[in-house]
Design a protein around this motif. Structure first.
Motif, PDB file in Angstrom:
ATOM      1  N   MET A   1     -91.982  31.362  60.045  1.00 17.89           N
ATOM      2  CA  MET A   1     -90.475  31.187  58.575  1.00 17.89           C
ATOM      3  C   MET A   1     -92.001  31.392  57.833  1.00 17.89           C
ATOM      4  N   SER A   2     -91.506  31.419  56.277  1.00 21.20           N
ATOM      5  CA  SER A   2     -92.033  31.542  55.400  1.00 21.20           C
ATOM      6  C   SER A   2     -91.750  31.829  54.074  1.00 21.20           C
ATOM      7  N   PHE A   3     -91.936  31.218  52.795  1.00 24.53           N
ATOM      8  CA  PHE A   3     -91.817  31.326  52.133  1.00 24.53           C
ATOM      9  C   PHE A   3     -91.379  32.303  51.819  1.00 24.53           C
ATOM     10  N   ASP A   4     -91.239  33.543  51.346  1.00 26.56           N
ATOM     11  CA  ASP A   4     -91.070  34.809  50.665  1.00 26.56           C
ATOM     12  C   ASP A   4     -90.958  35.098  49.153  1.00 26.56           C
ATOM     13  N   LEU A   5     -91.683  34.426  48.682  1.00 24.61           N
ATOM     14  CA  LEU A   5     -91.558  34.262  47.094  1.00 24.61           C
ATOM     15  C   LEU A   5     -91.986  35.485  46.021  1.00 24.61           C
ATOM     16  N   SER A   6     -92.555  36.167  46.562  1.00 23.61           N
ATOM     17  CA  SER A   6     -93.382  37.373  46.370  1.00 23.61           C
ATOM     18  C   SER A   6     -92.267  38.488  45.565  1.00 23.61           C
ATOM     19  N   ALA A   7     -91.685  38.825  46.742  1.00 18.86           N
ATOM     20  CA  ALA A   7     -89.982  39.514  47.109  1.00 18.86           C
ATOM     21  C   ALA A   7     -88.571  38.795  46.076  1.00 18.86           C
ATOM     22  N   ARG A   8     -89.190  37.427  46.200  1.00 18.70           N
ATOM     23  CA  ARG A   8     -88.117  36.917  44.715  1.00 18.70           C
ATOM     24  C   ARG A   8     -88.977  36.927  43.660  1.00 18.70           C
ATOM     25  N   LEU A   9     -89.668  37.222  43.197  1.00 19.00           N
ATOM     26  CA  LEU A   9     -90.625  37.808  41.897  1.00 19.00           C
ATOM     27  C   LEU A   9     -90.579  38.450  41.524  1.00 19.00           C
ATOM     28  N   ALA A  10     -90.341  39.645  43.069  1.00 25.72           N
ATOM     29  CA  ALA A  10     -90.167  41.098  42.561  1.00 25.72           C
ATOM     30  C   ALA A  10     -88.886  41.415  42.062  1.00 25.72           C
ATOM     31  N   ALA A  11     -87.795  40.545  42.416  1.00 22.31           N
ATOM     32  CA  ALA A  11     -86.273  41.140  42.484  1.00 22.31           C
ATOM     33  C   ALA A  11     -86.496  40.834  40.519  1.00 22.31           C
ATOM     34  N   ARG A  12     -86.237  39.100  40.527  1.00 20.00           N
ATOM     35  CA  ARG A  12     -86.420  38.879  38.512  1.00 20.00           C
ATOM     36  C   ARG A  12     -87.326  40.265  37.909  1.00 20.00           C
ATOM     37  N   ARG A  13     -88.377  40.661  38.505  1.00 24.49           N
ATOM     38  CA  ARG A  13     -88.586  41.751  37.588  1.00 24.49           C
ATOM     39  C   ARG A  13     -88.133  43.247  37.048  1.00 24.49           C
ATOM     40  N   ALA A  14     -87.536  43.380  38.694  1.00 24.95           N
ATOM     41  CA  ALA A  14     -86.666  44.570  38.281  1.00 24.95           C
ATOM     42  C   ALA A  14     -85.210  44.117  37.772  1.00 24.95           C
ATOM     43  N   ASP A  15     -84.866  42.681  37.684  1.00 24.89           N
ATOM     44  CA  ASP A  15     -83.609  43.124  36.930  1.00 24.89           C
ATOM     45  C   ASP A  15     -84.208  42.354  35.774  1.00 24.89           C
ATOM     46  N   ASN A  16     -85.218  42.571  35.024  1.00 26.33           N
ATOM     47  CA  ASN A  16     -85.514  41.672  33.880  1.00 26.33           C
ATOM     48  C   ASN A  16     -84.483  40.758  32.934  1.00 26.33           C
ATOM     49  N   LEU A  17     -85.583  39.866  33.701  1.00 30.78           N
ATOM     50  CA  LEU A  17     -84.694  38.295  33.823  1.00 30.78           C
ATOM     51  C   LEU A  17     -86.718  37.582  34.211  1.00 30.78           C
ATOM     52  N   TYR A  18     -87.618  38.448  34.368  1.00 30.94           N
ATOM     53  CA  TYR A  18     -88.958  37.346  34.909  1.00 30.94           C
ATOM     54  C   TYR A  18     -89.038  37.283  33.398  1.00 30.94           C
ATOM     55  N   ARG A  19     -89.687  36.025  33.546  1.00 31.43           N
ATOM     56  CA  ARG A  19     -90.136  35.120  32.345  1.00 31.43           C
ATOM     57  C   ARG A  19     -91.396  34.879  31.645  1.00 31.43           C
ATOM     58  N   GLN A  20     -91.562  34.922  30.780  1.00 29.10           N
ATOM     59  CA  GLN A  20     -93.026  34.890  30.468  1.00 29.10           C
ATOM     60  C   GLN A  20     -93.159  33.894  28.955  1.00 29.10           C
ATOM     61  N   ARG A  21     -94.727  32.976  29.149  1.00 32.83           N
ATOM     62  CA  ARG A  21     -94.590  32.144  27.836  1.00 32.83           C
ATOM     63  C   ARG A  21     -95.670  32.254  27.636  1.00 32.83           C
ATOM     64  N   PRO A  22     -94.830  33.124  25.783  1.00 38.04           N
ATOM     65  CA  PRO A  22     -96.144  33.269  25.380  1.00 38.04           C
ATOM     66  C   PRO A  22     -96.805  31.741  24.380  1.00 38.04           C
ATOM     67  N   LEU A  23     -98.220  31.947  24.460  1.00 35.49           N
ATOM     68  CA  LEU A  23     -99.199  31.164  24.223  1.00 35.49           C
ATOM     69  C   LEU A  23     -99.254  31.252  22.660  1.00 35.49           C
ATOM     70  N   LEU A  24     -98.479  29.606  22.483  1.00 37.71           N
ATOM     71  CA  LEU A  24     -98.665  29.345  20.948  1.00 37.71           C
ATOM     72  C   LEU A  24     -99.875  29.372  20.486  1.00 37.71           C
ATOM     73  N   GLU A  25    -100.952  29.744  19.809  1.00 39.59           N
ATOM     74  CA  GLU A  25    -101.969  28.946  19.288  1.00 39.59           C
ATOM     75  C   GLU A  25    -102.306  28.358  17.710  1.00 39.59           C
ATOM     76  N   SER A  26    -101.119  28.007  17.136  1.00 37.36           N
ATOM     77  CA  SER A  26    -101.370  27.478  16.465  1.00 37.36           C
ATOM     78  C   SER A  26    -100.294  25.692  15.871  1.00 37.36           C
ATOM     79  N   PRO A  27    -100.099  25.438  15.096  1.00 40.49           N
ATOM     80  CA  PRO A  27     -99.088  24.582  15.136  1.00 40.49           C
ATOM     81  C   PRO A  27     -97.902  25.343  15.158  1.00 40.49           C
ATOM     82  N   GLN A  28     -96.971  24.742  15.062  1.00 40.04           N
ATOM     83  CA  GLN A  28     -95.455  25.050  15.268  1.00 40.04           C
ATOM     84  C   GLN A  28     -95.312  25.651  13.910  1.00 40.04           C
ATOM     85  N   GLY A  29     -94.355  26.026  13.162  1.00 43.62           N
ATOM     86  CA  GLY A  29     -93.925  26.668  12.082  1.00 43.62           C
ATOM     87  C   GLY A  29     -93.488  28.355  11.603  1.00 43.62           C
ATOM     88  N   PRO A  30     -92.979  28.839  10.059  1.00 39.96           N
ATOM     89  CA  PRO A  30     -92.542  30.056  10.579  1.00 39.96           C
ATOM     90  C   PRO A  30     -93.893  30.819  10.427  1.00 39.96           C
TER      91      PRO A  30
END
Ligand SMILES: *Cc1c(COP(=O)(O)O)cnc(C)c1O
Length: 390
Positions: A1-30
């Motif tokens: 038994m093991s957690f198959d995290l990579s399969a879960r992540l691959a499925a999410r990617r295939a569904d166009n549902l994978y999330r990435q965090r944009p890195l904000l390098e300035s204060p919040q604002g326009p």
């Protein structure tokens, strides 16, 4: 038994549902810098432009000098300090409620309020498009949990007929991913007629809505009897962080006794409460921010309609462009980014399947010229966006 995290992540990617965090390098604002790229952003919730306001920063710094940085303990032990208390009193006065209680964030305020008010043998009825924190709170409460059709009073009424125990009706004030406003007068009437309590999470209404920024309750003129449990969050138009519940003396005392997410957590930094006191002051008194924001909303809607974009029924700063397919929403977002504009694609499960969208948010910190840049880029991208072949 093991957690198959990579399969879960691959499925999410295939569904166009994978999330990435944009890195904000300035204060919040326009104008922001994200992942090394200067961009004009239309996706934060800083609707009045207070997150980086010099007077709010100054209040924070003065607060830190006077009160230190850490809360140090939970409110019930020794963490409830003078600035927290002053902010609660100011928020009670602002909302016209007898009392207000400060929480560390909106997620916890929602969990705390719902789970303290209903449990096994009770009923919680929620709009199906409510914020995730409200839905999670309903499930966690152990009460009978049911969702009614979006903003549909008849659908709520049917469920109220079958409700048992204490019954809590829960809704967003302004729906966070659609921008439309709950029909609170009708919901309040229906709930009161059945002896149920209405709880409104107005995370996106406080600031932009109401003559003094008092949100949907002020917009509709609803009292504590209409909306016994009123939630606001401080990380959006207030520009700081935290949340509050406003209501009767008995409600607030009950939360202090029974709301576990209130009791078992360290109080927020007192300096943060000092900053929020200042932003509350600006939010209430600087009406030009709301007026300018409303002008930008009108400008955007007119321009978007001319381009032929599908908008939603919203007069709030949340102006989503409905795309449908997640991949297509991502492509449009990427095309805008190539032109120096940041508008995030919102995909399931944050929104219902097949309703991916670009969630455009406007802020009083934007200029008319910046909104025009967005419209020009949308016009160009929309014509070049290939139809969906899926
Ligand atoms: C953002 C949001 C929350 C959560 O508030 P935080 O303070 O960010 O945890 C709760 N409800 C709604 C409707 C929100 O949009």
């Amino acid at each position: 038994m093991s957690f198959d995290l990579s399969a879960r992540l691959a499925a999410r990617r295939a569904d166009n549902l994978y999330r990435q965090r944009p890195l904000l390098e300035s204060p919040q604002g326009p104008q922001v810098v994200v992942d090394g790229q200067p961009l004009l952003a239309f996706c934060n919730n800083d609707y009045l432009g207070l997150a980086n306001h010099p007077l709010v920063i100054e209040a924070w710094q003065a607060g830190a000098s006077r009160w230190g940085v850490g809360g140090g303990a939970s409110h019930l032990v020794i963490g409830h300090s003078t600035p927290h208390h002053a902010l609660e009193e100011a928020l009670a006065a602002f909302t016209g409620r007898p009392r207000a209680l400060l929480f560390s964030n909106g997620y916890m305020a929602n969990l705390g309020a719902v789970t303290a008010l209903v449990g096994q043998g009770d009923t919680v009825l929620e709009d199906r498009l409510n914020h995730a924190s409200l839905l999670d709170a309903g499930l966690l409460s152990g009460a009978r949990f049911n969702r009614y059709l979006h903003n549909d009073v008849a659908s709520l009424a049917k469920r109220l007929e079958k409700a048992c125990g204490n019954t809590l009706v829960v809704t967003d004030g302004v729906f966070s991913m659609d921008g439309d406003v709950a029909d609170l007068p009708a919901l309040a009437r229906e709930a009161r007629a059945k002896g149920a309590w209405l709880m409104v999470d107005d995370a996106h209404g406080f600031g932009p809505l109401g003559a003094n920024g008092g949100g949907v309750a002020e917009h509709f003129g609803l009292s504590v009897d209409d909306v016994p449990v009123l939630i606001g969050t401080l990380g959006k138009a207030f520009g700081t962080s935290g949340a509050f519940v406003a209501g009767s003396e008995a409600l607030i005392e009950s939360l202090i006794q029974f709301a576990r997410p209130y009791i078992y957590t360290t109080s927020q930094p007192p300096a943060l409460a000092c900053a929020t006191l200042k932003s509350l002051d600006l939010l209430r008194s600087e009406h030009w921010r709301r007026e300018h924001l409303n002008n930008l909303i009108r400008q955007f809607r007119q321009g978007a309609e001319q381009i032929g974009l599908q908008l939603m029924d919203s007069f709030t700063p949340i102006q989503p462009i409905v795309i449908g397919d997640s991949g297509r929403a991502l492509r449009l977002s990427a095309m805008l980014r190539e032109r120096g504009l940041l508008v995030t694609a919102i995909r399931p499960p944050t929104v219902p399947a097949g309703s991916a969208r670009l969630r455009v948010t406007l802020s009083a910190a934007h200029t008319e010229a910046q909104v025009q840049l967005l419209l020009n880029a949308l016009d160009d991208c929309w014509r070049k966006l290939e139809p969906d072949h899926a």
